[in-house]
Design a protein around this motif. Structure first.
Motif, PDB file in Angstrom:
ATOM      1  N   TYR A 111       0.831  -1.193   0.000  1.00 34.49           N
ATOM      2  CA  TYR A 111       0.000   0.000   0.000  1.00 34.49           C
ATOM      3  C   TYR A 111       0.875   1.256   0.000  1.00 34.49           C
ATOM      4  CZ  TYR A 111      -2.821   3.747   2.008  1.00 34.49           C
ATOM      5  OH  TYR A 111      -3.404   4.953   2.253  1.00 34.49           O
ATOM      6  N   ARG A 112       1.856   1.314   0.911  1.00 36.06           N
ATOM      7  CA  ARG A 112       2.731   2.487   0.995  1.00 36.06           C
ATOM      8  C   ARG A 112       3.518   2.678  -0.289  1.00 36.06           C
ATOM      9  NH1 ARG A 112       1.190   6.348   2.922  1.00 36.06           N
ATOM     10  NH2 ARG A 112       3.171   7.157   2.268  1.00 36.06           N
ATOM     11  N   VAL A 130       1.170   4.159  -2.875  1.00 36.77           N
ATOM     12  CA  VAL A 130       0.899   5.577  -2.581  1.00 36.77           C
ATOM     13  C   VAL A 130       2.113   6.419  -2.948  1.00 36.77           C
ATOM     14  CG1 VAL A 130       0.520   7.255  -0.723  1.00 36.77           C
ATOM     15  CG2 VAL A 130      -0.839   5.169  -0.805  1.00 36.77           C
ATOM     16  N   SER A 150       2.059   9.165  -5.883  1.00 36.23           N
ATOM     17  CA  SER A 150       2.240  10.541  -5.434  1.00 36.23           C
ATOM     18  C   SER A 150       3.357  11.251  -6.186  1.00 36.23           C
ATOM     19  CB  SER A 150       2.534  10.582  -3.935  1.00 36.23           C
ATOM     20  OG  SER A 150       1.422  10.125  -3.214  1.00 36.23           O
ATOM     21  N   GLU A 176      -5.081   7.207  -2.519  1.00 39.49           N
ATOM     22  CA  GLU A 176      -5.170   6.233  -1.422  1.00 39.49           C
ATOM     23  C   GLU A 176      -6.182   5.140  -1.734  1.00 39.49           C
ATOM     24  OE1 GLU A 176      -5.697   8.202   2.299  1.00 39.49           O
ATOM     25  OE2 GLU A 176      -3.727   9.162   2.188  1.00 39.49           O
ATOM     26  N   ALA A 222      -4.565   2.825  -4.215  1.00 38.10           N
ATOM     27  CA  ALA A 222      -3.501   2.059  -3.546  1.00 38.10           C
ATOM     28  C   ALA A 222      -4.090   0.954  -2.674  1.00 38.10           C
ATOM     29  CB  ALA A 222      -2.641   2.983  -2.695  1.00 38.10           C
ATOM     30  N   ARG A 223      -5.216   1.218  -2.015  1.00 37.26           N
ATOM     31  CA  ARG A 223      -5.861   0.186  -1.188  1.00 37.26           C
ATOM     32  C   ARG A 223      -6.278  -1.008  -2.033  1.00 37.26           C
ATOM     33  NH1 ARG A 223      -9.273   4.010   0.700  1.00 37.26           N
ATOM     34  NH2 ARG A 223      -8.165   5.240   2.210  1.00 37.26           N
TER      35      ARG A 223
END
Length: 49
Positions: A15-16, A19, A23, A41, A44-45
């Motif tokens: 996930y990170r 993101v 970004s 977000e 990404a989830r």
């Protein structure tokens, strides 16, 4: 138990990473992908599964 913790950690890392990568894109690049900055977000989830 540890398998569940490991899986959750692995999901969080994915996930990170998603993101962070999204970004870094410009608004134009995101638009080409069909998403806005507000949706990063959410998108990404969806990559966790």
């Amino acid at each position: 138990m540890f398998g569940n913790v490991f899986r959750k950690y692995h999901d969080w890392v994915k996930y990170r990473r998603a993101v962070d990568e999204l970004s870094r894109l410009s608004s134009r690049e995101l638009s080409d992908l069909g998403i806005t900055r507000n949706e990063i977000e959410f998108v990404a989830r969806r990559t966790r599964g």
